[in-house]
Design a protein around this motif. Structure first.
Motif, PDB file in Angstrom:
ATOM      1  N   THR A   2     -17.509  22.447 -36.484  1.00 35.98           N
ATOM      2  CA  THR A   2     -18.298  22.174 -37.684  1.00 35.98           C
ATOM      3  C   THR A   2     -19.655  21.603 -37.283  1.00 35.98           C
ATOM      4  OG1 THR A   2     -17.334  19.965 -37.913  1.00 35.98           O
ATOM      5  CG2 THR A   2     -16.272  21.741 -39.128  1.00 35.98           C
ATOM      6  N   THR A   3     -20.629  21.808 -38.150  1.00 40.47           N
ATOM      7  CA  THR A   3     -21.956  21.235 -37.916  1.00 40.47           C
ATOM      8  C   THR A   3     -22.190  20.113 -38.913  1.00 40.47           C
ATOM      9  OG1 THR A   3     -23.004  22.863 -39.359  1.00 40.47           O
ATOM     10  CG2 THR A   3     -22.938  23.373 -37.018  1.00 40.47           C
ATOM     11  N   HIS A   4     -22.925  19.119 -38.484  1.00 40.54           N
ATOM     12  CA  HIS A   4     -23.217  17.963 -39.316  1.00 40.54           C
ATOM     13  C   HIS A   4     -24.694  17.602 -39.189  1.00 40.54           C
ATOM     14  CE1 HIS A   4     -18.935  17.077 -39.906  1.00 40.54           C
ATOM     15  NE2 HIS A   4     -18.808  17.415 -38.629  1.00 40.54           N
ATOM     16  N   ALA A   8     -29.921   8.709 -37.246  1.00 40.12           N
ATOM     17  CA  ALA A   8     -29.585   7.621 -36.330  1.00 40.12           C
ATOM     18  C   ALA A   8     -30.835   6.806 -36.041  1.00 40.12           C
ATOM     19  CB  ALA A   8     -29.018   8.170 -35.031  1.00 40.12           C
ATOM     20  N   GLU A   9     -30.643   5.523 -35.767  1.00 38.55           N
ATOM     21  CA  GLU A   9     -31.737   4.673 -35.321  1.00 38.55           C
ATOM     22  C   GLU A   9     -31.535   4.383 -33.846  1.00 38.55           C
ATOM     23  OE1 GLU A   9     -33.191   2.269 -39.262  1.00 38.55           O
ATOM     24  OE2 GLU A   9     -32.148   1.158 -37.708  1.00 38.55           O
ATOM     25  N   LYS A  29     -22.762  10.918 -28.603  1.00 37.16           N
ATOM     26  CA  LYS A  29     -21.622  10.123 -29.074  1.00 37.16           C
ATOM     27  C   LYS A  29     -21.075  10.688 -30.377  1.00 37.16           C
ATOM     28  CE  LYS A  29     -23.420   5.795 -27.181  1.00 37.16           C
ATOM     29  NZ  LYS A  29     -23.955   4.462 -27.548  1.00 37.16           N
ATOM     30  N   ARG A  30     -21.896  11.447 -31.094  1.00 36.27           N
ATOM     31  CA  ARG A  30     -21.538  11.956 -32.416  1.00 36.27           C
ATOM     32  C   ARG A  30     -21.254  13.446 -32.421  1.00 36.27           C
ATOM     33  NH1 ARG A  30     -25.470   8.336 -36.120  1.00 36.27           N
ATOM     34  NH2 ARG A  30     -25.402   6.501 -34.801  1.00 36.27           N
ATOM     35  N   GLY A  31     -21.448  14.104 -31.298  1.00 35.95           N
ATOM     36  CA  GLY A  31     -21.209  15.537 -31.201  1.00 35.95           C
ATOM     37  C   GLY A  31     -22.185  16.167 -30.229  1.00 35.95           C
ATOM     38  N   VAL A  54     -25.688  18.263 -35.287  1.00 36.57           N
ATOM     39  CA  VAL A  54     -24.750  18.249 -34.166  1.00 36.57           C
ATOM     40  C   VAL A  54     -23.515  19.073 -34.527  1.00 36.57           C
ATOM     41  CG1 VAL A  54     -25.491  15.973 -33.349  1.00 36.57           C
ATOM     42  CG2 VAL A  54     -23.581  16.139 -34.933  1.00 36.57           C
ATOM     43  N   THR A  55     -22.830  19.563 -33.527  1.00 35.65           N
ATOM     44  CA  THR A  55     -21.559  20.250 -33.748  1.00 35.65           C
ATOM     45  C   THR A  55     -20.430  19.386 -33.219  1.00 35.65           C
ATOM     46  OG1 THR A  55     -21.694  21.430 -31.649  1.00 35.65           O
ATOM     47  CG2 THR A  55     -22.574  22.549 -33.573  1.00 35.65           C
ATOM     48  N   GLN A  56     -19.281  19.505 -33.887  1.00 34.33           N
ATOM     49  CA  GLN A  56     -18.083  18.771 -33.474  1.00 34.33           C
ATOM     50  C   GLN A  56     -16.914  19.736 -33.483  1.00 34.33           C
ATOM     51  OE1 GLN A  56     -17.882  15.677 -36.416  1.00 34.33           O
ATOM     52  NE2 GLN A  56     -19.104  14.269 -35.188  1.00 34.33           N
TER      53      GLN A  56
END
Length: 58
Positions: A2-4, A8-9, A29-31, A54-56
């Motif tokens: 999946t893509t999201h 982020a800071e 860290k998130r994908g 990002v993709t996960q």
């Protein structure tokens, strides 16, 4: 897979050349980052806001 879309800071680094590496490290860290862009720089707080796709794995 999946893509999201994420935001982020990231803390500003002392060296501008190191900033992309710091951003990619945080995003990983998130994908798996597909693309990212700095959308805002807050000099007072010394952070940058990054928007990314990002993709996960499912």
């Amino acid at each position: 897979m999946t893509t999201h879309f994420i935001s982020a800071e990231i803390d500003l680094t002392e060296s501008p050349a190191e900033l992309p590496k710091a951003i990619e490290k945080e995003l990983e860290k998130r994908g798996e980052p597909l693309r990212w862009a700095v959308s805002e720089v807050d000099k007072e707080r010394e952070v940058v806001r990054v928007e990314a796709v990002v993709t996960q794995e499912d």
